[in-house]
Design a protein around this motif. Structure first.
Motif, PDB file in Angstrom:
ATOM      1  N   ARG A   1       1.015  -1.248   0.126  1.00 40.82           N
ATOM      2  CA  ARG A   1       0.248   0.050  -0.055  1.00 40.82           C
ATOM      3  C   ARG A   1       0.849   1.249   0.015  1.00 40.82           C
ATOM      4  O   ARG A   1       1.056   2.185   1.143  1.00 40.82           O
ATOM      5  N   SER A   2       1.509   1.548  -1.015  1.00 39.83           N
ATOM      6  CA  SER A   2       2.510   2.567  -1.144  1.00 39.83           C
ATOM      7  C   SER A   2       1.676   3.895  -1.060  1.00 39.83           C
ATOM      8  O   SER A   2       2.366   4.844  -0.647  1.00 39.83           O
ATOM      9  N   PHE A   3       0.410   4.213  -1.365  1.00 43.16           N
ATOM     10  CA  PHE A   3      -0.350   5.202  -1.200  1.00 43.16           C
ATOM     11  C   PHE A   3      -0.426   5.727   0.341  1.00 43.16           C
ATOM     12  O   PHE A   3      -0.348   6.668   0.555  1.00 43.16           O
ATOM     13  N   LEU A   4      -0.381   4.686   1.088  1.00 40.38           N
ATOM     14  CA  LEU A   4      -0.145   4.963   2.584  1.00 40.38           C
ATOM     15  C   LEU A   4       1.136   5.501   3.161  1.00 40.38           C
ATOM     16  O   LEU A   4       1.203   6.605   3.639  1.00 40.38           O
ATOM     17  N   ILE A   5       2.111   5.080   2.227  1.00 40.88           N
ATOM     18  CA  ILE A   5       3.466   5.313   2.708  1.00 40.88           C
ATOM     19  C   ILE A   5       3.460   6.950   2.458  1.00 40.88           C
ATOM     20  O   ILE A   5       4.062   7.955   2.923  1.00 40.88           O
ATOM     21  N   THR A   6       3.168   7.119   0.789  1.00 46.90           N
ATOM     22  CA  THR A   6       3.214   8.581   0.513  1.00 46.90           C
ATOM     23  C   THR A   6       2.374   9.378   1.048  1.00 46.90           C
ATOM     24  O   THR A   6       2.807  10.493   1.618  1.00 46.90           O
ATOM     25  N   LYS A   7       1.128   9.032   1.612  1.00 44.12           N
ATOM     26  CA  LYS A   7       0.205   9.930   2.265  1.00 44.12           C
ATOM     27  C   LYS A   7       0.859  10.232   3.598  1.00 44.12           C
ATOM     28  O   LYS A   7       0.821  11.526   4.176  1.00 44.12           O
ATOM     29  N   ARG A   8       1.443   9.354   4.501  1.00 42.40           N
ATOM     30  CA  ARG A   8       1.866   9.345   5.726  1.00 42.40           C
ATOM     31  C   ARG A   8       3.320  10.303   5.687  1.00 42.40           C
ATOM     32  O   ARG A   8       3.423  11.435   6.276  1.00 42.40           O
ATOM     33  N   LYS A   9       3.940  10.020   4.634  1.00 40.81           N
ATOM     34  CA  LYS A   9       5.173  11.192   4.479  1.00 40.81           C
ATOM     35  C   LYS A   9       4.825  12.407   4.188  1.00 40.81           C
ATOM     36  O   LYS A   9       5.424  13.432   4.771  1.00 40.81           O
ATOM     37  N   SER A  10       3.893  12.507   3.276  1.00 36.20           N
ATOM     38  CA  SER A  10       3.265  13.913   2.857  1.00 36.20           C
ATOM     39  C   SER A  10       2.867  15.067   4.140  1.00 36.20           C
ATOM     40  O   SER A  10       2.850  16.168   4.195  1.00 36.20           O
ATOM     41  N   LEU A  11       2.447  14.073   5.282  1.00 35.08           N
ATOM     42  CA  LEU A  11       2.071  14.626   6.409  1.00 35.08           C
ATOM     43  C   LEU A  11       3.314  14.858   7.292  1.00 35.08           C
ATOM     44  O   LEU A  11       2.946  15.459   8.726  1.00 35.08           O
ATOM     45  N   GLY A  12       4.469  14.386   6.962  1.00 35.29           N
ATOM     46  CA  GLY A  12       5.546  14.525   8.036  1.00 35.29           C
ATOM     47  C   GLY A  12       5.509  13.623   9.174  1.00 35.29           C
ATOM     48  O   GLY A  12       6.116  13.985  10.239  1.00 35.29           O
TER      49      GLY A  12
ATOM     50  N   TYR B   1       1.018  -1.463  12.162  1.00 41.83           N
ATOM     51  CA  TYR B   1       0.911  -0.528  11.405  1.00 41.83           C
ATOM     52  C   TYR B   1       1.769  -0.614  10.028  1.00 41.83           C
ATOM     53  O   TYR B   1       1.591  -0.487   8.755  1.00 41.83           O
ATOM     54  N   ALA B   2       3.102  -1.229  10.222  1.00 40.54           N
ATOM     55  CA  ALA B   2       4.063  -1.279   9.528  1.00 40.54           C
ATOM     56  C   ALA B   2       3.626  -2.267   8.417  1.00 40.54           C
ATOM     57  O   ALA B   2       3.852  -2.443   7.301  1.00 40.54           O
ATOM     58  N   LEU B   3       3.158  -3.482   9.061  1.00 44.93           N
ATOM     59  CA  LEU B   3       2.484  -4.626   8.239  1.00 44.93           C
ATOM     60  C   LEU B   3       1.541  -4.257   7.297  1.00 44.93           C
ATOM     61  O   LEU B   3       1.668  -4.872   6.252  1.00 44.93           O
ATOM     62  N   ILE B   4       0.853  -3.643   7.829  1.00 49.20           N
ATOM     63  CA  ILE B   4      -0.513  -2.861   6.888  1.00 49.20           C
ATOM     64  C   ILE B   4       0.050  -2.191   5.660  1.00 49.20           C
ATOM     65  O   ILE B   4      -0.253  -2.514   4.638  1.00 49.20           O
TER      66      ILE B   4
ATOM     67  N   PHE C   1      -9.486   9.558   2.732  1.00 51.77           N
ATOM     68  CA  PHE C   1      -9.815   8.830   1.476  1.00 51.77           C
ATOM     69  C   PHE C   1     -10.876   7.835   1.666  1.00 51.77           C
ATOM     70  O   PHE C   1     -11.292   7.543   2.958  1.00 51.77           O
ATOM     71  N   ASN C   2     -11.514   7.531   0.805  1.00 48.93           N
ATOM     72  CA  ASN C   2     -12.539   6.434   0.830  1.00 48.93           C
ATOM     73  C   ASN C   2     -11.989   5.103   1.175  1.00 48.93           C
ATOM     74  O   ASN C   2     -10.908   4.578   0.792  1.00 48.93           O
ATOM     75  N   VAL C   3     -12.668   4.417   2.038  1.00 44.24           N
ATOM     76  CA  VAL C   3     -12.088   3.222   2.630  1.00 44.24           C
ATOM     77  C   VAL C   3     -11.973   2.096   1.485  1.00 44.24           C
ATOM     78  O   VAL C   3     -11.273   1.054   1.583  1.00 44.24           O
ATOM     79  N   ARG C   4     -12.966   2.262   0.427  1.00 42.02           N
ATOM     80  CA  ARG C   4     -12.767   1.166  -0.633  1.00 42.02           C
ATOM     81  C   ARG C   4     -11.442   1.360  -1.267  1.00 42.02           C
ATOM     82  O   ARG C   4     -10.766   0.228  -1.556  1.00 42.02           O
ATOM     83  N   ILE C   5     -10.747   2.349  -1.210  1.00 45.82           N
ATOM     84  CA  ILE C   5      -9.380   2.373  -1.665  1.00 45.82           C
ATOM     85  C   ILE C   5      -8.583   1.475  -0.890  1.00 45.82           C
ATOM     86  O   ILE C   5      -7.403   0.526  -1.310  1.00 45.82           O
ATOM     87  N   LEU C   6      -8.530   1.495   0.451  1.00 47.16           N
ATOM     88  CA  LEU C   6      -7.659   0.573   1.156  1.00 47.16           C
ATOM     89  C   LEU C   6      -7.971  -0.853   0.966  1.00 47.16           C
ATOM     90  O   LEU C   6      -7.050  -1.721   1.041  1.00 47.16           O
ATOM     91  N   LYS C   7      -9.290  -1.327   0.718  1.00 45.17           N
ATOM     92  CA  LYS C   7      -9.614  -2.464   0.723  1.00 45.17           C
ATOM     93  C   LYS C   7      -9.297  -3.040  -0.878  1.00 45.17           C
ATOM     94  O   LYS C   7      -9.565  -3.908  -1.371  1.00 45.17           O
ATOM     95  N   GLY C   8      -8.647  -2.225  -1.633  1.00 42.58           N
ATOM     96  CA  GLY C   8      -8.485  -2.495  -3.010  1.00 42.58           C
ATOM     97  C   GLY C   8      -9.507  -2.267  -3.881  1.00 42.58           C
ATOM     98  O   GLY C   8      -9.411  -2.849  -5.394  1.00 42.58           O
ATOM     99  N   ASP C   9     -10.491  -1.675  -3.701  1.00 43.05           N
ATOM    100  CA  ASP C   9     -11.627  -1.353  -4.623  1.00 43.05           C
ATOM    101  C   ASP C   9     -11.246  -0.180  -5.300  1.00 43.05           C
ATOM    102  O   ASP C   9     -10.795   0.925  -4.743  1.00 43.05           O
ATOM    103  N   ASN C  10     -11.674   0.253  -6.564  1.00 44.39           N
ATOM    104  CA  ASN C  10     -11.867   1.658  -7.300  1.00 44.39           C
ATOM    105  C   ASN C  10     -13.188   2.163  -7.082  1.00 44.39           C
ATOM    106  O   ASN C  10     -14.086   1.892  -7.699  1.00 44.39           O
ATOM    107  N   PRO C  11     -13.215   3.165  -6.217  1.00 48.16           N
ATOM    108  CA  PRO C  11     -14.554   3.743  -6.062  1.00 48.16           C
ATOM    109  C   PRO C  11     -14.989   4.617  -7.226  1.00 48.16           C
ATOM    110  O   PRO C  11     -14.180   4.932  -7.961  1.00 48.16           O
TER     111      PRO C  11
END
Length: 69
Positions: free
Chosen positions: A7-18, A35-38, A59-69
């Motif tokens: 879930r690279s989008f989580l890493i990107t979002k987390r880092k963008s928030l510092g 959290y690291a495992l997630i 973001f929409n929870v469906r993104i985290l679950k692998g769906d495209n809203p």
């Protein structure tokens, strides 16, 4: 164990928030290790935790679950 998609989008979002994994995990009420495992895709969060993560990052929870809203 099946490796879920990273879930690279989580890493990107987390880092963008510092924020560190530890800071995000504390805000979510889970351990940094879990959290690291997630983020790595080694664990799939349950529905309630997925909602908390999605709400936290805005973001929409469906993104985290692998769906495209």
């Amino acid at each position: 164990m099946t490796n879920l998609r990273e879930r690279s989008f989580l890493i990107t979002k987390r880092k963008s928030l510092g924020m560190s994994q530890r800071q995000v995990a504390k805000s979510l009420g889970i351990s940094q290790g879990y959290y690291a495992l997630i983020e790595r895709g080694s664990r799939d969060p349950g529905f309630q935790l997925a909602i908390r993560i999605a709400d936290f990052f805005g973001f929409n929870v469906r993104i985290l679950k692998g769906d495209n809203p």
